[in-house]
Design an enzyme around this catalytic site. Structure first.
Site, PDB file in Angstrom:
ATOM      1  N   TYR A 114       0.841  -1.202   0.000  1.00 43.46           N
ATOM      2  CA  TYR A 114       0.000   0.000   0.000  1.00 43.46           C
ATOM      3  C   TYR A 114       0.874   1.250   0.000  1.00 43.46           C
ATOM      4  O   TYR A 114       0.632   2.201  -0.750  1.00 43.46           O
ATOM      5  CB  TYR A 114      -0.898  -0.040   1.230  1.00 43.46           C
ATOM      6  CG  TYR A 114      -1.696   1.214   1.512  1.00 43.46           C
ATOM      7  CD1 TYR A 114      -2.855   1.502   0.798  1.00 43.46           C
ATOM      8  CD2 TYR A 114      -1.312   2.084   2.526  1.00 43.46           C
ATOM      9  CE1 TYR A 114      -3.598   2.635   1.080  1.00 43.46           C
ATOM     10  CE2 TYR A 114      -2.049   3.214   2.814  1.00 43.46           C
ATOM     11  CZ  TYR A 114      -3.191   3.487   2.081  1.00 43.46           C
ATOM     12  OH  TYR A 114      -3.918   4.618   2.366  1.00 43.46           O
ATOM     13  N   LYS A 133       1.098   4.306  -2.745  1.00 40.62           N
ATOM     14  CA  LYS A 133       0.866   5.703  -2.384  1.00 40.62           C
ATOM     15  C   LYS A 133       2.073   6.569  -2.737  1.00 40.62           C
ATOM     16  O   LYS A 133       1.921   7.716  -3.170  1.00 40.62           O
ATOM     17  CB  LYS A 133       0.531   5.805  -0.895  1.00 40.62           C
ATOM     18  CG  LYS A 133      -0.843   5.259  -0.533  1.00 40.62           C
ATOM     19  CD  LYS A 133      -1.943   6.017  -1.250  1.00 40.62           C
ATOM     20  CE  LYS A 133      -3.329   5.643  -0.776  1.00 40.62           C
ATOM     21  NZ  LYS A 133      -4.397   6.411  -1.469  1.00 40.62           N
TER      22      LYS A 133
END
Length: 254
Positions: free
Chosen positions: A152, A156
């Site tokens: 994740y 990002k």
């Protein structure tokens, strides 16, 4: 303020949480908004709240380029233009040690969080060039520092690098690209973890987690003409958590 009068925004993952707060803020400041998500019932409730003259709901799977193109087309068909794209879709869908993550899990995370944002930009770009509009992408402090959730966080961080490159490429043509990087935000994603937000809030120098409206305020600034000379920026909205652990030792703990 009516900073979005006669302007149209498209917001992904807008059925609840940050996306819904952004949509409310844009409409409150005079704009029209196209809200997209997979949760059609919640989208319909939001449109009923905002008013069908200023809001349109479009069901959207952001991993489908065909559906993205259809959503952008629906926005332009309904309101005649597109001025703002807010890339809010993404989720932490993997919970494993990074050394154990399978290739297909990496692809799922990157497709949902990074590739989808790129495809939304690609689809919206011809209209944003015409309106000299802008893109605001919702990233995370996970993309700026090591907070775990490796896949994740990598996605990002990719959003930040992507934004900088789009900003450099299209600035001369009047289109701006910026990022908001939230810390922990009180959204429905935390509903099944009682007490978690209160515990996390104590780790922040401001002693609370963020609210969706905190992020909506930052998005409204970057998407408005108030930020007309701002592009390629990553704006952390994070209650001071990036100050580091040392900051906690300087304040009075609860």
């Amino acid at each position: 303020m009516q900073r979005f009068a006669e302007k149209v925004a498209l917001v992904t993952a807008a059925a609840q949480g940050i996306g819904a707060a952004v949509a409310r803020r844009i409409v409150a400041e005079g704009g029209a908004v196209v809200v997209t998500d997979l949760q059609q019932d919640k989208l319909d409730e939001l449109v009923a709240e905002l008013g069908s003259d200023q809001a349109l709901a479009v069901k959207l799977d952001v991993t489908s380029r065909e559906e993205i193109d259809a959503a952008v087309g629906a926005a332009v068909e309904r309101f005649g233009r597109l001025d703002v794209l807010v890339n809010n879709a993404g989720a932490c869908i993997i919970n494993s040690r990074p050394e154990d993550t399978l290739p297909e899990d990496w692809h799922r995370q990157l497709d949902l969080t990074l590739v989808s944002a790129a495809q939304c930009i690609q689809s919206a770009l011809p209209h944003l060039l015409e309106s000299r509009g802008n893109v605001v992408t919702i990233s995370s402090v996970n993309g700026l520092a090591a907070f775990g959730n490796t896949e994740y966080s990598a996605a990002k961080a990719g959003q930040v690098a992507m934004t900088q490159n789009f900003a450099a490429r299209f600035g001369s043509r009047g289109v701006r690209f910026n990022v908001v990087a939230p810390g922990t935000i009180r959204t429905p994603n935390w509903d099944n973890q009682p007490g978690a937000l209160e515990r996390l809030g104590k780790l922040y120098p401001l002693r609370r987690v963020g609210e969706p409206e905190d992020i909506a305020a930052a998005v409204a600034y970057l998407a408005s003409d108030d930020a007309a000379w701002v592009t390629g920026l990553t704006l952390p909205i994070e209650g001071g958590v990036l100050l580091g652990a040392a900051a906690l030792n300087l304040g009075v703990t609860d």
